[in-house]
Scaffold this motif. Structure first.
Motif, mmCIF file in Angstrom:
data_model
loop_
_atom_site.group_PDB
_atom_site.id
_atom_site.type_symbol
_atom_site.label_atom_id
_atom_site.label_comp_id
_atom_site.label_asym_id
_atom_site.label_seq_id
_atom_site.Cartn_x
_atom_site.Cartn_y
_atom_site.Cartn_z
ATOM 1 N N LEU A 125 0.818 -1.212 0.000
ATOM 2 C CA LEU A 125 0.000 0.000 0.000
ATOM 3 C C LEU A 125 0.851 1.261 0.000
ATOM 4 C CD1 LEU A 125 -2.581 -1.102 2.695
ATOM 5 C CD2 LEU A 125 -2.973 -0.951 0.223
ATOM 6 N N LYS A 126 1.975 1.209 0.705
ATOM 7 C CA LYS A 126 2.812 2.393 0.820
ATOM 8 C C LYS A 126 4.246 1.962 1.077
ATOM 9 C CE LYS A 126 2.969 6.791 3.336
ATOM 10 N NZ LYS A 126 2.295 7.596 4.351
ATOM 11 N N GLN A 127 5.154 2.633 0.420
ATOM 12 C CA GLN A 127 6.573 2.429 0.669
ATOM 13 C C GLN A 127 7.226 3.787 0.519
ATOM 14 O OE1 GLN A 127 8.146 -0.852 -1.500
ATOM 15 N NE2 GLN A 127 9.956 -0.965 -0.223
ATOM 16 N N GLU A 128 7.684 4.338 1.646
ATOM 17 C CA GLU A 128 8.182 5.709 1.656
ATOM 18 C C GLU A 128 9.439 5.799 2.513
ATOM 19 O OE1 GLU A 128 6.544 9.465 4.038
ATOM 20 O OE2 GLU A 128 5.216 8.821 2.422
ATOM 21 N N GLN A 187 3.832 -0.358 4.207
ATOM 22 C CA GLN A 187 2.520 -0.914 4.546
ATOM 23 C C GLN A 187 2.134 -1.967 3.518
ATOM 24 O OE1 GLN A 187 -0.044 2.523 4.670
ATOM 25 N NE2 GLN A 187 0.546 3.001 6.764
ATOM 26 N N THR A 188 1.673 -3.110 4.015
ATOM 27 C CA THR A 188 1.238 -4.201 3.150
ATOM 28 C C THR A 188 -0.180 -4.623 3.516
ATOM 29 O OG1 THR A 188 2.286 -5.816 4.633
ATOM 30 C CG2 THR A 188 3.574 -5.095 2.726
ATOM 31 N N LEU A 189 -0.904 -5.130 2.526
ATOM 32 C CA LEU A 189 -2.276 -5.593 2.718
ATOM 33 C C LEU A 189 -2.307 -7.106 2.553
ATOM 34 C CD1 LEU A 189 -5.323 -4.901 3.070
ATOM 35 C CD2 LEU A 189 -5.442 -4.697 0.565
ATOM 36 N N TRP A 190 -2.993 -7.791 3.492
ATOM 37 C CA TRP A 190 -3.078 -9.249 3.520
ATOM 38 C C TRP A 190 -4.532 -9.679 3.620
ATOM 39 C CZ3 TRP A 190 1.499 -11.986 3.275
ATOM 40 C CH2 TRP A 190 2.656 -11.220 3.413
ATOM 41 N N LYS A 191 -4.866 -10.780 2.971
ATOM 42 C CA LYS A 191 -6.213 -11.349 3.056
ATOM 43 C C LYS A 191 -6.154 -12.627 3.875
ATOM 44 C CE LYS A 191 -10.212 -12.922 0.480
ATOM 45 N NZ LYS A 191 -10.845 -13.040 -0.833
ATOM 46 N N HIS A 192 -7.037 -12.714 4.873
ATOM 47 C CA HIS A 192 -7.157 -13.932 5.666
ATOM 48 C C HIS A 192 -8.087 -14.871 4.900
ATOM 49 C CE1 HIS A 192 -8.633 -16.402 9.158
ATOM 50 N NE2 HIS A 192 -7.325 -16.503 9.252
ATOM 51 N N VAL A 193 -7.523 -15.906 4.319
ATOM 52 C CA VAL A 193 -8.251 -16.766 3.388
ATOM 53 C C VAL A 193 -9.463 -17.450 4.029
ATOM 54 C CG1 VAL A 193 -8.039 -18.734 1.815
ATOM 55 C CG2 VAL A 193 -6.195 -17.052 1.957
ATOM 56 N N THR A 201 -11.508 -16.583 6.456
ATOM 57 C CA THR A 201 -12.644 -15.709 6.790
ATOM 58 C C THR A 201 -12.938 -14.664 5.734
ATOM 59 O OG1 THR A 201 -11.262 -14.083 7.936
ATOM 60 C CG2 THR A 201 -12.137 -15.917 9.264
ATOM 61 N N GLY A 202 -11.976 -14.402 4.833
ATOM 62 C CA GLY A 202 -12.150 -13.347 3.843
ATOM 63 C C GLY A 202 -11.848 -11.959 4.384
ATOM 64 N N GLY A 203 -11.410 -11.869 5.653
ATOM 65 C CA GLY A 203 -11.069 -10.585 6.248
ATOM 66 C C GLY A 203 -9.709 -10.095 5.778
ATOM 67 N N TYR A 204 -9.467 -8.813 5.970
ATOM 68 C CA TYR A 204 -8.206 -8.196 5.544
ATOM 69 C C TYR A 204 -7.470 -7.586 6.724
ATOM 70 C CZ TYR A 204 -9.714 -8.740 0.743
ATOM 71 O OH TYR A 204 -10.119 -9.278 -0.465
ATOM 72 N N VAL A 205 -6.151 -7.534 6.598
ATOM 73 C CA VAL A 205 -5.281 -6.957 7.620
ATOM 74 C C VAL A 205 -4.237 -6.088 6.922
ATOM 75 C CG1 VAL A 205 -3.576 -7.473 9.419
ATOM 76 C CG2 VAL A 205 -5.565 -8.957 9.148
ATOM 77 N N VAL A 206 -4.019 -4.874 7.452
ATOM 78 C CA VAL A 206 -2.924 -4.020 7.001
ATOM 79 C C VAL A 206 -1.803 -4.152 8.028
ATOM 80 C CG1 VAL A 206 -2.141 -1.626 6.741
ATOM 81 C CG2 VAL A 206 -4.285 -2.346 5.716
ATOM 82 N N GLU A 235 -10.856 -4.484 1.899
ATOM 83 C CA GLU A 235 -10.088 -4.945 0.738
ATOM 84 C C GLU A 235 -9.327 -3.821 0.035
ATOM 85 O OE1 GLU A 235 -14.294 -4.135 -0.797
ATOM 86 O OE2 GLU A 235 -13.390 -4.934 1.028
ATOM 87 N N HIS A 236 -9.620 -2.567 0.389
ATOM 88 C CA HIS A 236 -8.947 -1.421 -0.228
ATOM 89 C C HIS A 236 -7.806 -0.874 0.633
ATOM 90 C CE1 HIS A 236 -12.120 -1.480 -3.166
ATOM 91 N NE2 HIS A 236 -13.016 -1.370 -2.207
ATOM 92 N N GLY A 237 -7.604 -1.458 1.808
ATOM 93 C CA GLY A 237 -6.537 -0.995 2.692
ATOM 94 C C GLY A 237 -6.939 0.110 3.642
ATOM 95 N N SER A 238 -8.239 0.417 3.732
ATOM 96 C CA SER A 238 -8.713 1.383 4.727
ATOM 97 C C SER A 238 -8.801 0.655 6.058
ATOM 98 C CB SER A 238 -10.089 1.925 4.346
ATOM 99 O OG SER A 238 -10.004 2.661 3.146
ATOM 100 N N TRP A 239 -7.979 1.070 7.012
ATOM 101 C CA TRP A 239 -7.866 0.295 8.237
ATOM 102 C C TRP A 239 -8.473 0.983 9.447
ATOM 103 C CZ3 TRP A 239 -4.384 3.082 11.265
ATOM 104 C CH2 TRP A 239 -3.474 3.886 10.588
#
Length: 111
Positions: A10-13, A22-28, A30-35, A66-70
């Protein structure tokens, strides 16, 4: 075995005073996401914020969409900051486990 799958960066600065990844991951299951966000802020910056002689040097994980809004409430944290994809994967797994356990506790409280 990992239950999360890498989605995207998501971001590399990198600036003179900060380093953020910052990286985005999907929990397979449950379908949930984690940043997962690693950051280091040099002490001269923290001093200007009124926090003398401290450095931010941490990796945190947050529930996300899924868009990285945490969600600002962290699910897991590790010190010092981690800079490998495997470290981010491990923290995303830990964060999702914490979220599942917290949701289970909240469900039990409602019964």
């Amino acid at each position: 075995m990992s239950d999360v799958k890498f989605v995207t960066t998501l971001k590399q600065e990198v600036t003179a005073n900060t380093r953020i990844w910052q990286t985005l991951w999907k929990h397979v299951p449950t379908g949930g996401y984690v940043v997962v966000s690693s950051s280091v802020v040099n002490s001269d910056v923290t001093r200007s914020l009124g926090i003398p002689d401290e450095m931010v040097n941490e990796t945190m994980a947050f529930a996300s969409n899924e868009h990285g809004s945490w969600d600002p409430e962290d699910l897991a944290v590790d010190y010092p900051a981690k800079w490998t994809k495997k470290d981010h994967e491990n923290l995303a797994n830990a964060a999702q486990k914490n979220r599942v356990e917290k949701n289970a506790e909240n469900t039990e409280d409602e019964l």
